[in-house]
Design a protein around this motif. Structure first.
Motif, short mmCIF file in Angstrom:
data_model
loop_
_atom_site.label_atom_id
_atom_site.label_comp_id
_atom_site.label_asym_id
_atom_site.label_seq_id
_atom_site.Cartn_x
_atom_site.Cartn_y
_atom_site.Cartn_z
N PRO A 1 31.74 30.77 41.22
CA PRO A 1 32.62 31.87 40.84
C PRO A 1 34.05 31.62 41.32
N LEU A 2 35.00 32.11 40.51
CA LEU A 2 36.40 32.02 40.90
C LEU A 2 36.68 32.99 42.03
N PRO A 3 37.66 32.68 42.90
CA PRO A 3 38.00 33.65 43.94
C PRO A 3 38.53 34.93 43.30
N ARG A 4 38.23 36.05 43.91
CA ARG A 4 38.67 37.34 43.38
C ARG A 4 40.18 37.47 43.51
N PRO A 5 40.84 38.05 42.47
CA PRO A 5 42.28 38.27 42.56
C PRO A 5 42.59 39.30 43.64
N GLN A 6 43.79 39.23 44.21
CA GLN A 6 44.19 40.13 45.29
C GLN A 6 44.55 41.52 44.78
N THR A 7 44.88 41.63 43.48
CA THR A 7 45.23 42.94 42.95
C THR A 7 43.98 43.76 42.76
N ALA A 8 44.14 45.07 42.74
CA ALA A 8 43.00 45.97 42.58
C ALA A 8 42.44 45.83 41.17
N ALA A 9 41.18 45.55 41.08
CA ALA A 9 40.52 45.44 39.78
C ALA A 9 39.77 46.73 39.50
N LEU A 10 39.56 47.03 38.24
CA LEU A 10 38.80 48.21 37.88
C LEU A 10 37.36 48.03 38.35
N PRO A 11 36.79 49.04 39.02
CA PRO A 11 35.41 48.89 39.45
C PRO A 11 34.48 48.92 38.25
N CYS A 12 33.48 48.10 38.29
CA CYS A 12 32.51 48.06 37.21
C CYS A 12 31.14 48.10 37.85
N PRO A 13 30.46 49.23 37.81
CA PRO A 13 29.16 49.31 38.44
C PRO A 13 28.20 48.32 37.79
N GLU A 14 27.35 47.77 38.62
CA GLU A 14 26.38 46.81 38.11
C GLU A 14 25.36 47.58 37.26
N ARG A 15 25.27 47.24 36.01
CA ARG A 15 24.32 47.87 35.10
C ARG A 15 23.49 46.77 34.46
N PRO A 16 22.21 47.01 34.32
CA PRO A 16 21.41 45.98 33.66
C PRO A 16 21.80 45.88 32.19
N THR A 17 21.87 44.66 31.70
CA THR A 17 22.14 44.45 30.28
C THR A 17 20.87 43.94 29.63
N GLN A 18 20.85 43.95 28.32
CA GLN A 18 19.65 43.51 27.62
C GLN A 18 19.36 42.04 27.91
N SER A 19 20.40 41.22 27.92
CA SER A 19 20.17 39.79 28.14
C SER A 19 20.29 39.42 29.60
N GLY A 20 20.90 40.28 30.41
CA GLY A 20 21.05 40.00 31.82
C GLY A 20 22.28 39.18 32.15
N ALA A 21 22.95 38.58 31.16
CA ALA A 21 24.12 37.75 31.42
C ALA A 21 25.40 38.59 31.36
N THR A 22 26.30 38.34 32.30
CA THR A 22 27.57 39.04 32.36
C THR A 22 28.70 38.02 32.33
N LEU A 23 29.73 38.32 31.57
CA LEU A 23 30.92 37.48 31.53
C LEU A 23 32.00 38.11 32.38
N LEU B 1 42.21 38.38 33.56
CA LEU B 1 43.36 38.53 32.68
C LEU B 1 44.62 37.99 33.35
N PRO B 2 45.64 37.64 32.58
CA PRO B 2 46.87 37.09 33.16
C PRO B 2 47.53 38.02 34.19
N ASN B 3 47.30 39.35 34.08
CA ASN B 3 47.91 40.26 35.06
C ASN B 3 47.07 40.39 36.32
N GLY B 4 45.97 39.62 36.43
CA GLY B 4 45.16 39.60 37.63
C GLY B 4 43.95 40.52 37.58
N ARG B 5 43.83 41.35 36.58
CA ARG B 5 42.69 42.24 36.48
C ARG B 5 41.45 41.46 36.08
N LEU B 6 40.31 41.93 36.56
CA LEU B 6 39.04 41.29 36.27
C LEU B 6 38.25 42.19 35.34
#
Length: 139
Positions: free
Chosen positions: A87-109, A113-118
């Protein structure tokens, strides 16, 4: 008027407010910050809580009017992608929280973004929805 009865005269009629897409996205982003709630943000800015929840849903699904993709169709574009083993190191800027939710396939991308958001999305997301989300979060 008899004692104890009083009337109220309403002389100002409030009109419906118009929110720009940028204002909507700013409120949605603020409501997603850790420690803040949709209700608190809505109350602070004088917007209906249900409306802010609706904007949040529209931003998540890429269906908010005024976002890229609404109106004339834009030609598809390619973006550079780098596949890494770790995994890439996390950007220092505040990223939008994304709760871990199960997906049908289980894979997450994860898209940095260029502004540092994940941006974390299911691999099943449609490319047009992903493009609209990325464009919205770039502003």
């Amino acid at each position: 008027m008899p004692d104890g009865l009083r009337g109220e005269v309403i002389s100002v009629v409030q009109r419906r407010r118009r929110w720009t897409t940028e204002q909507k996205l700013a409120l949605v982003e603020e409501a997603m910050r850790p420690g803040l709630s949709v209700a608190g943000v809505a109350d602070r800015h004088g917007v209906s809580r249900s409306l802010l929840f609706e904007w949040r849903r529209q931003a998540r699904e890429g269906t908010m009017p005024g976002l890229v993709g609404a109106g004339p169709e834009l030609p598809p574009s390619l973006v550079p992608v780098r596949v890494v083993g770790e995994p890439l190191p996390r950007p220092q800027t505040a990223a939008l929280p994304c709760p871990e939710r199960p997906t049908q396939s289980g894979a997450t991308l994860e898209v940095v973004l260029p502004n540092g958001r994940l941006l974390r999305v299911s691999e099943a997301i449609g490319p047009e929805v992903l493009g609209r989300l990325a464009a919205a979060l770039e502003t």
